[in-house]
Structures are given as C-alpha cells and as structure tokens.
Write a protein that holds these residues in place. Sequence first.
Motif, PDB file in Angstrom:
ATOM      1  N   ASN A 102      -6.188 -10.739   2.624  1.00  0.00           N
ATOM      2  CA  ASN A 102      -5.203  -9.785   2.107  1.00  0.00           C
ATOM      3  C   ASN A 102      -3.898 -10.504   1.761  1.00  0.00           C
ATOM      4  O   ASN A 102      -3.277 -11.126   2.626  1.00  0.00           O
ATOM      5  N   ILE A 103      -3.466 -10.431   0.481  1.00  0.00           N
ATOM      6  CA  ILE A 103      -2.249 -11.129   0.063  1.00  0.00           C
ATOM      7  C   ILE A 103      -1.107 -10.174  -0.288  1.00  0.00           C
ATOM      8  O   ILE A 103       0.042 -10.597  -0.365  1.00  0.00           O
ATOM      9  N   VAL A 104      -1.411  -8.889  -0.513  1.00  0.00           N
ATOM     10  CA  VAL A 104      -0.382  -7.870  -0.723  1.00  0.00           C
ATOM     11  C   VAL A 104      -0.838  -6.600  -0.019  1.00  0.00           C
ATOM     12  O   VAL A 104      -1.994  -6.181  -0.166  1.00  0.00           O
ATOM     13  N   ASP A 105       0.063  -5.990   0.740  1.00  0.00           N
ATOM     14  CA  ASP A 105      -0.240  -4.745   1.439  1.00  0.00           C
ATOM     15  C   ASP A 105       1.008  -3.862   1.414  1.00  0.00           C
ATOM     16  O   ASP A 105       2.005  -4.182   2.057  1.00  0.00           O
ATOM     17  N   ILE A 106       0.957  -2.788   0.643  1.00  0.00           N
ATOM     18  CA  ILE A 106       2.124  -1.901   0.545  1.00  0.00           C
ATOM     19  C   ILE A 106       1.906  -0.588   1.299  1.00  0.00           C
ATOM     20  O   ILE A 106       2.683   0.356   1.144  1.00  0.00           O
ATOM     21  N   LYS A 107       0.872  -0.535   2.128  1.00  0.00           N
ATOM     22  CA  LYS A 107       0.604   0.683   2.883  1.00  0.00           C
ATOM     23  C   LYS A 107       1.652   0.860   3.977  1.00  0.00           C
ATOM     24  O   LYS A 107       1.816  -0.013   4.828  1.00  0.00           O
ATOM     25  N   PRO A 108       2.391   1.974   3.980  1.00  0.00           N
ATOM     26  CA  PRO A 108       3.398   2.198   5.033  1.00  0.00           C
ATOM     27  C   PRO A 108       2.729   2.633   6.331  1.00  0.00           C
ATOM     28  O   PRO A 108       1.573   3.065   6.339  1.00  0.00           O
ATOM     29  N   GLU A 109       3.457   2.490   7.433  1.00  0.00           N
ATOM     30  CA  GLU A 109       2.913   2.922   8.721  1.00  0.00           C
ATOM     31  C   GLU A 109       2.617   4.410   8.707  1.00  0.00           C
ATOM     32  O   GLU A 109       1.634   4.868   9.283  1.00  0.00           O
ATOM     33  N   ASN A 110       3.501   5.165   8.062  1.00  0.00           N
ATOM     34  CA  ASN A 110       3.302   6.609   7.913  1.00  0.00           C
ATOM     35  C   ASN A 110       3.022   6.893   6.441  1.00  0.00           C
ATOM     36  O   ASN A 110       3.867   6.626   5.590  1.00  0.00           O
ATOM     37  N   MET A 111       1.838   7.426   6.123  1.00  0.00           N
ATOM     38  CA  MET A 111       1.481   7.649   4.725  1.00  0.00           C
ATOM     39  C   MET A 111       2.391   8.663   4.035  1.00  0.00           C
ATOM     40  O   MET A 111       2.445   8.728   2.807  1.00  0.00           O
ATOM     41  N   ASP A 112       3.118   9.439   4.801  1.00  0.00           N
ATOM     42  CA  ASP A 112       4.088  10.361   4.205  1.00  0.00           C
ATOM     43  C   ASP A 112       5.230   9.606   3.536  1.00  0.00           C
ATOM     44  O   ASP A 112       5.954  10.163   2.703  1.00  0.00           O
TER      45      ASP A 112
END
Length: 399
Positions: A158-168
């Motif tokens: 994985n080289i980019v991850d923009i998933k926030p801790e809270n999907m809201d």
Amino acid sequence: MECVLDWKFCQVFGDRNPPEEIAPADIISAIKFDDTGNFIAAGDKGGRVVIFERVSPTGSTPRTRMPVSARHVEYQFLTEFQSHESEFDYLRSLEIDEKINTIKWLKRINNSHMLITTNDKTIKLWKVYEKKVKQSFISSDDLRINLWNLEITNQSFNIVDIKPENMDDLNEVITTCEMHPSHCHHFIYSTSRGQIRLADMRAAALCDKQAKTFYEEEDPSQRTFFSDILAQISDVRFSPCGRYILSRDYLTLKVWDINMENRPLKTIPVHEHLRSKLVHLYEKDFIFDKFECCFSPDSQFLLTGSYGNNFHIFDNAGRVDTCIEASRVMPKKRTTKGTAKAAVPTRPGVAPLKAGLKKPHEEENNMDFAKKVLHLSWHPHQNIIAVGALSNLFIYASI
C-alpha cells in the motif's frame, strides 16, 4: 504558425445496430495501444477483451518480423477472451460488475505480449504470448493505491491510503492514477475534489502525505451547487516527456507543468456550452460521465471525447479545435479556430501553451447525450487514434 492535422477515417470494428438495439454488455469501456502501436486492446462492459493486430499492405504482421509501412493503417482481429465475470461480495452485499475499467500493456520484450485488465474488484494479468517477466505496476480504488509485483499475486504494498479513521469524515476519493513514463518512482493520482498529486516512492513508504499537489482554487463568489461535481477529475495523463500533466474534468481540459502547482498552464473549454444545461444533465446523471484524455506522441496535440459521438483534437497552442464525429457514413469534421488569450513562456524547444477557444454554436443544438466518446487512445509513435463509440471501435489516422 497554427498547427493543424488532416485526419482520415481508416476502419471501424463493431455492429451496425442502432443505439437502442445495442446490448449494454457490448458497449466499449476501455481502449489501449501497446507500446509499439502494433496492437490495440478493447474491453467492454460484458468483461470481454478483444485484441487487434496491425497488418502491412502485403498482409504481413509484426509477428512475422516484416516492417509495417508507416503510411498504411490497417488492423485485423487477433483474439478475444473473457477477462472478468460478474461477482457478488457477500461481506458487503454488493454485486461486482464484469465491466472492464482499465487495460494496460506491459512493455514488450522479445516476442512476449502481456496485459493487465481490471474491473471494480479484481486485477488480472494475461499472457498473449508466453514469457517470464519482472516488472511492477500500480492499481487504485476509491481510497487506496497499491504497488504490485507481477510474480506475487496474493499480496501488494500500500503506497497511498486516504481512508479516514471515521468514514463520516471522508471528503474525497481517488479517481485515477498513472505512472511516470520514464521515472519508475514517480506517479500521479487525482481526486474527486479536483486535486492532482505527484508522489515519489523514494520519499516515504506511504506517499499520500508527501505528495506535491496541483490545484487551482475556485473564486468563492463563483461557487454553485454544481461546483464540487464539476471539479471531479475523470482522467490524468503524463506527457510522453514527463514534464507536463493533462487532466480532464467534465467541462475542461487542463495542462499542468510539474514545476508549477498553483495553476495550470492552460485551460481549454470542452463543454462550456453545456453550462446552461447542468440541471438537465444532473437529473439524467450525464454530469457524472467520465471522459478520458491523452497527449499525442510529440505532445503537440490533446485528445478527448464529447457527446454526439464527437471527439476533439486540440493543438497545444490553443488556437485550433478539430471536432470529428465517429460515424460509419462520411464522418463529419469541424475545425474551429479561436483566439489565444495569453501565452505562457516556456523553455527553448517547448511549444508555447496558450488559453482560450471559441466553441461552435452547432454543438449546443440537437446534442445526443446517449451517444458519447468516453474512451480513446493515441498510437505511441504515430498520428493514429482509436476511439470507442457505443459498441464500435473507430480508427483514424493523419499520416
């Protein structure tokens, strides 16, 4: 001096049925030349991939090691295979379509031909000819970009991850990505917020924080309900030299210099005449159509699609728009000359990039939004283009 190419219709592959009789599974969803230009791969919504091979006037093909005349443009059917099948994700209770989203050829070595195909969930590597290779590639979904090794199929990095801790808190998704044409450590990706990010895999293991961001701030007084939708980037491409980036959103093409992040070198209006129809386009979901774009091999021309089965070829001086209707019967062509508003100084040997084009009034009337050119590809070395219009693959040349 204005730069104009005279294009001629060469071939078309596909059925002759009227649009209302074309099965959705037969509609082309991806097109790509290989790095030699001797092969074209086209994918459709039914998960199939069809490969065409260029032939010479004598009937020889690249596999026979006979030279193909640069002025002879003819392709023949080579093979067809079912790449993807529909799936069901039981964890998310979601059906995964078999539609081919992307096709990428690996660089040819000796007689081997390999290509990568993807749908929304699965990446597949196909061997057209047998060969053992070592290369890597990247793939993206809405939230992540992964780096793969062709010899390891069960894991990626994985080289980019923009998933926030809270999907809201999620406020953007990744829309597309591409590797640099000559530097294997550089890649770009675009987002639904209209941003382009240039990342360097040498800088950090996870590249989303260190990326260089290309973004033009919108005047707050000009914001409307449609601003966020119109800002979404549907495609980004490096120029062959790697110095420039071409991006496409719903209304415009933009050319960026990798050394200037705050504004594009040039903005070309493609659908400016549709601003008055945005409510209708939103209600019919046409405003979410994703148009592709690309540079010519010498970076002197820009190619993108439109409605009414039209596609546009812009010269990079910002003065000429050649609009061609993909059609079996005497394809229509319009060449519109506009006035450049401003020139941007460039280095010696780099053509000036200018802004401002007048659009023909004819496009505003009788527009068929069901007919559209979303997917296209330019030959890597010659002025030959492949264009998908519904279930047909059209080939044009200017040689």
